[in-house]
Design a protein around this motif. Structure first.
Motif, PDB file in Angstrom:
ATOM      1  N   GLY A   1       7.052  -4.294  -1.035  1.00 45.58           N
ATOM      2  CA  GLY A   1       8.078  -3.619  -1.831  1.00 45.58           C
ATOM      3  C   GLY A   1       8.395  -2.251  -1.234  1.00 45.58           C
ATOM      4  O   GLY A   1       7.808  -1.843  -0.235  1.00 45.58           O
ATOM      5  N   GLU A   2       9.327  -1.551  -1.874  1.00 48.08           N
ATOM      6  CA  GLU A   2       9.792  -0.274  -1.325  1.00 48.08           C
ATOM      7  C   GLU A   2       9.941   0.753  -2.443  1.00 48.08           C
ATOM      8  O   GLU A   2      10.648   0.507  -3.424  1.00 48.08           O
ATOM      9  CB  GLU A   2      11.134  -0.508  -0.602  1.00 48.08           C
ATOM     10  CG  GLU A   2      11.858   0.723  -0.123  1.00 48.08           C
ATOM     11  CD  GLU A   2      11.075   1.505   0.922  1.00 48.08           C
ATOM     12  OE1 GLU A   2      10.874   0.984   2.015  1.00 48.08           O
ATOM     13  OE2 GLU A   2      10.684   2.652   0.618  1.00 48.08           O
ATOM     14  N   SER A   3       9.231   1.871  -2.286  1.00 46.20           N
ATOM     15  CA  SER A   3       9.389   3.043  -3.179  1.00 46.20           C
ATOM     16  C   SER A   3       9.177   2.730  -4.661  1.00 46.20           C
ATOM     17  O   SER A   3       9.783   3.360  -5.517  1.00 46.20           O
ATOM     18  CB  SER A   3      10.776   3.669  -2.993  1.00 46.20           C
ATOM     19  OG  SER A   3      10.963   4.074  -1.675  1.00 46.20           O
ATOM     20  N   PHE A   4       8.343   1.749  -4.968  1.00 50.71           N
ATOM     21  CA  PHE A   4       8.081   1.386  -6.360  1.00 50.71           C
ATOM     22  C   PHE A   4       6.847   2.162  -6.826  1.00 50.71           C
ATOM     23  O   PHE A   4       5.738   1.876  -6.414  1.00 50.71           O
ATOM     24  CB  PHE A   4       7.869  -0.133  -6.424  1.00 50.71           C
ATOM     25  CG  PHE A   4       7.645  -0.709  -7.814  1.00 50.71           C
ATOM     26  CD1 PHE A   4       7.557   0.098  -8.944  1.00 50.71           C
ATOM     27  CD2 PHE A   4       7.537  -2.079  -7.988  1.00 50.71           C
ATOM     28  CE1 PHE A   4       7.361  -0.440 -10.208  1.00 50.71           C
ATOM     29  CE2 PHE A   4       7.332  -2.636  -9.249  1.00 50.71           C
ATOM     30  CZ  PHE A   4       7.242  -1.818 -10.356  1.00 50.71           C
TER      31      PHE A   4
ATOM     32  N   SER B   1       5.377   7.563   3.268  1.00 46.97           N
ATOM     33  CA  SER B   1       6.644   7.133   3.864  1.00 46.97           C
ATOM     34  C   SER B   1       6.492   5.725   4.429  1.00 46.97           C
ATOM     35  O   SER B   1       5.382   5.285   4.754  1.00 46.97           O
ATOM     36  CB  SER B   1       7.053   8.087   4.975  1.00 46.97           C
ATOM     37  OG  SER B   1       6.117   7.987   6.025  1.00 46.97           O
ATOM     38  N   THR B   2       7.626   5.022   4.564  1.00 46.35           N
ATOM     39  CA  THR B   2       7.608   3.604   4.925  1.00 46.35           C
ATOM     40  C   THR B   2       6.881   3.338   6.244  1.00 46.35           C
ATOM     41  O   THR B   2       5.935   2.546   6.297  1.00 46.35           O
ATOM     42  CB  THR B   2       9.056   3.076   5.030  1.00 46.35           C
ATOM     43  OG1 THR B   2       9.719   3.398   3.818  1.00 46.35           O
ATOM     44  CG2 THR B   2       9.083   1.585   5.268  1.00 46.35           C
ATOM     45  N   VAL B   3       7.335   3.993   7.307  1.00 48.39           N
ATOM     46  CA  VAL B   3       6.832   3.666   8.647  1.00 48.39           C
ATOM     47  C   VAL B   3       5.328   3.903   8.739  1.00 48.39           C
ATOM     48  O   VAL B   3       4.570   3.027   9.168  1.00 48.39           O
ATOM     49  CB  VAL B   3       7.606   4.475   9.703  1.00 48.39           C
ATOM     50  CG1 VAL B   3       6.979   4.297  11.063  1.00 48.39           C
ATOM     51  CG2 VAL B   3       9.055   4.033   9.730  1.00 48.39           C
TER      52      VAL B   3
ATOM     53  N   SER C   1       3.783  -2.128  -3.075  1.00 48.28           N
ATOM     54  CA  SER C   1       4.860  -1.262  -2.598  1.00 48.28           C
ATOM     55  C   SER C   1       4.338  -0.447  -1.420  1.00 48.28           C
ATOM     56  O   SER C   1       3.148  -0.145  -1.336  1.00 48.28           O
ATOM     57  CB  SER C   1       5.298  -0.324  -3.722  1.00 48.28           C
ATOM     58  OG  SER C   1       6.366   0.479  -3.277  1.00 48.28           O
ATOM     59  N   ASP C   2       5.235  -0.091  -0.488  1.00 45.79           N
ATOM     60  CA  ASP C   2       4.799   0.695   0.677  1.00 45.79           C
ATOM     61  C   ASP C   2       4.333   2.097   0.279  1.00 45.79           C
ATOM     62  O   ASP C   2       3.470   2.681   0.894  1.00 45.79           O
ATOM     63  CB  ASP C   2       5.895   0.749   1.761  1.00 45.79           C
ATOM     64  CG  ASP C   2       7.188   1.382   1.281  1.00 45.79           C
ATOM     65  OD1 ASP C   2       7.358   1.574   0.059  1.00 45.79           O
ATOM     66  OD2 ASP C   2       8.041   1.697   2.138  1.00 45.79           O
ATOM     67  N   HIS C   3       4.912   2.610  -0.813  1.00 50.44           N
ATOM     68  CA  HIS C   3       4.530   3.921  -1.373  1.00 50.44           C
ATOM     69  C   HIS C   3       5.285   4.075  -2.676  1.00 50.44           C
ATOM     70  O   HIS C   3       6.120   3.221  -3.000  1.00 50.44           O
ATOM     71  CB  HIS C   3       4.881   5.072  -0.415  1.00 50.44           C
ATOM     72  CG  HIS C   3       6.302   5.029   0.041  1.00 50.44           C
ATOM     73  ND1 HIS C   3       7.325   5.476  -0.738  1.00 50.44           N
ATOM     74  CD2 HIS C   3       6.859   4.518   1.164  1.00 50.44           C
ATOM     75  CE1 HIS C   3       8.460   5.268  -0.093  1.00 50.44           C
ATOM     76  NE2 HIS C   3       8.220   4.674   1.062  1.00 50.44           N
ATOM     77  N   GLY C   4       5.023   5.131  -3.407  1.00 48.39           N
ATOM     78  CA  GLY C   4       5.733   5.355  -4.662  1.00 48.39           C
ATOM     79  C   GLY C   4       6.783   6.444  -4.536  1.00 48.39           C
ATOM     80  O   GLY C   4       7.283   6.703  -3.431  1.00 48.39           O
TER      81      GLY C   4
END
Ligand SMILES: [Zn+2]
Length: 540
Positions: A234-237, A276-278, A446-449
């Motif tokens: 997931g992303e930014s959840f 952060s995503t990366v 999620s990759d991060h919140g």
């Protein structure tokens, strides 16, 4: 030494004051404003002393560049170089100002990665949603001020260069700055060279498979490999916005229903390894972790793709995030280490809703999900800012009126963020639906919140956690972590299910940088190159 040579060297050293003083002042002002003043906004270690030393470092760097300009005698070349240096200093000032005064962070690897691994549509969204008007106004104001001063100097035909005596005094000041700089050598990281250094550190391999080291895996003989292992990234959840974790708005209705039916299990106290995503993906998808960061590069560690490969799984990547064109971003490198990959953005530079992940994979999954061993990764766009463009109209269920107790300027962002989480719930449920009749275990994380206005020291900030502030950072890495197990999986793996249920009821703090160990534990691997898998698994 020959008196003539001494005179010549002295002349060259004084040239920045006698011939190019205005250029020197402009460089000094831009670098000091960005880097030294920024020190006051950083929360730890940086203080007045650091600001003064950084300012002295900026003076040294500006002097060196002006000295170089002084060596060039052709007028046209000199003018062109002066313009280029001032432009670079202006861009550096804008970025540093943004990092210091808005993110309260130095320009670090994360920010370099954010710039280097972004695509045009992400960059556009970043500027529209993450760069506040006051930052743009402040930077523009500084530029206008310089242009104005420049025009006045030109109109009045002022000569700003120093005379001989003043030049000698200035040289004395520069000498002091150089001595201080040599004594406090490490300060260069906070100066104008820092960002350029971070850019040069960006190094990605063209092919992760060439780094496969074929680790020795020890299996638990009793456990049979499952047919499907699915990983949804997931992303930014942020966990705090999930109704499953107690949020007061019903943002996860579908997953809650699965949980009520004992098909979905949620784990508490889970952190992502980065904000952060990366960076997060580098840690999460390989055995790379913060403790062994020095020395080896992230791509020299064993990736989850390689581990699954060694276990006999075919791997598939469906990505709604990825690079358009040939750019070797971290996401693409991981995807290409899978046996098959689909980048759903490649054909269309416009962002697509995450439903594209389901539409493009559903029929295919139905064909493969009953045979062989499959490892399938979905990389969602999730709740990536700009939140308001992540969901179709019919998912705009929350509006500003639903947040009467929140400050007025937070309501729009909060409602669009919650709508994106609601849409996320719908998509994850749809993916789960593709596998429901097969033997599958599905992991969502999620990759991060996101901070979402919870930092009392900076109550108007909502985006990624900021490393410089431990509270802010902790809020930014607080993530949801779900496991869905189909009835067939539950029937075939009762022991694993027992461990999953136990962990749900007895939460344990865990960092998702150990995800490869957890997945290995799930499928019955006991050791990777002699290292115990269970010791790093959340189920232990
Ligand atoms: Zn992300």
């Amino acid at each position: 030494m020959n008196e003539g040579i001494v005179k010549k060297i002295t002349n060259i050293l004084l040239r920045p004051f006698k011939e190019n003083f205005l250029f020197l002042i402009v460089l000094c002002t831009l670098t000091i404003c960005g880097h030294a003043l920024g020190c006051f906004t950083l929360k730890h270690e940086m203080n007045l002393n650091a600001a003064i030393v950084t300012a002295m470092h900026c003076v040294c760097i500006s002097y060196i560049f002006t000295l170089f300009i002084g060596l060039i005698r052709q007028k046209a070349v000199k003018k062109t170089l002066q313009t280029i240096f001032i432009l670079i200093a202006a861009i550096d000032f804008a970025i540093t100002f943004y990092c210091s005064f808005y993110l309260h962070s130095v320009f670090d690897e994360d920010i370099a990665l954010l710039i280097l691994e972004t695509d045009p549509s992400e960059a556009k969204e970043f500027f529209t949603s993450m760069v506040p008007m006051w930052v743009i106004a402040a930077v523009a104001g500084v530029f206008l001020f310089f242009i104005l001063i420049w025009q006045i100097i030109k109109r009045l035909n002022l000569r700003l260069n120093l005379g001989k005596k003043a030049s000698l005094v200035a040289m004395g000041i520069i000498t002091i700055c150089i001595i201080v700089n040599l004594c406090k050598w490490g300060i260069w990281k906070y100066g104008p060279i820092g960002p350029f250094y971070e850019f040069t550190q960006h190094e990605n391999p063209s092919d992760l498979r060439s780094y496969f080291s074929h680790p020795k895996l020890t299996f638990d003989d009793k456990e049979e490999l499952p047919t499907n292992v699915v990983l949804i990234i997931g992303e930014s959840f942020g966990r705090s916005h999930s109704s499953i974790y107690g949020y007061n708005k019903l943002t996860n209705p579908q997953l809650a229903q699965l949980k009520d039916n004992s098909l979905l299990f949620s784990f508490d106290s889970i952190n992502s390894p980065a904000h952060s995503t990366v960076q997060s993906l580098r840690y999460t998808l390989s055995t790379f972790d913060r403790s062994n960061e020095k020395g080896k590069k992230w791509y020299e560690f064993i990736s989850i793709m390689e581990l699954m490969n060694e276990c006999g799984f075919d791997s598939y990547w469906f990505g709604n995030q990825g690079r358009v064109g040939k750019h070797n971003g971290t996401t693409r490198i991981y995807a290409q280490a899978c046996d098959h990959q689909w980048f759903l953005k490649d054909d269309n530079t416009v962002d697509q809703y995450d439903i594209v992940l389901v539409d493009s994979s559903y029929q295919f999954i139905k064909q493969i999900c009953h045979k062989n061993h499959n490892f399938i990764i979905y990389h969602m766009k999730g709740s990536h800012f700009d939140y308001s463009v992540r969901y179709p109209k019919e998912f705009a269920q929350f509006s500003e009126n639903d947040y009467p107790t929140d400050p007025k300027n937070h309501r729009k962002i909060l409602s669009s963020y919650d709508n994106s989480i609601l849409y996320n719930d719908y998509i994850v449920n749809k993916i789960i639906d593709s596998f429901k009749d097969s033997e599958a275990i599905i992991i969502y994380l999620s990759d991060h919140g996101q901070v979402m206005y919870r930092n009392s020291k900076d109550p108007d900030y909502y985006a990624h956690g900021r490393e410089e502030d431990p509270d802010d950072y902790a809020l930014g890495i607080d993530i949801p972590f779900f496991i869905y197990a189909t009835p067939l999986f539950q029937q075939k793996h009762p022991q694993t299910m027992q461990r999953i249920k136990y962990r749900q009821d007895h939460p344990k703090a865990w960092n998702s940088d150990n995800l490869p160990y957890f997945i290995m534990d799930l499928i019955g691997v006991q050791e990777i190159n002699g290292e115990s898998v269970q010791s790093k698994s959340i189920l232990n």
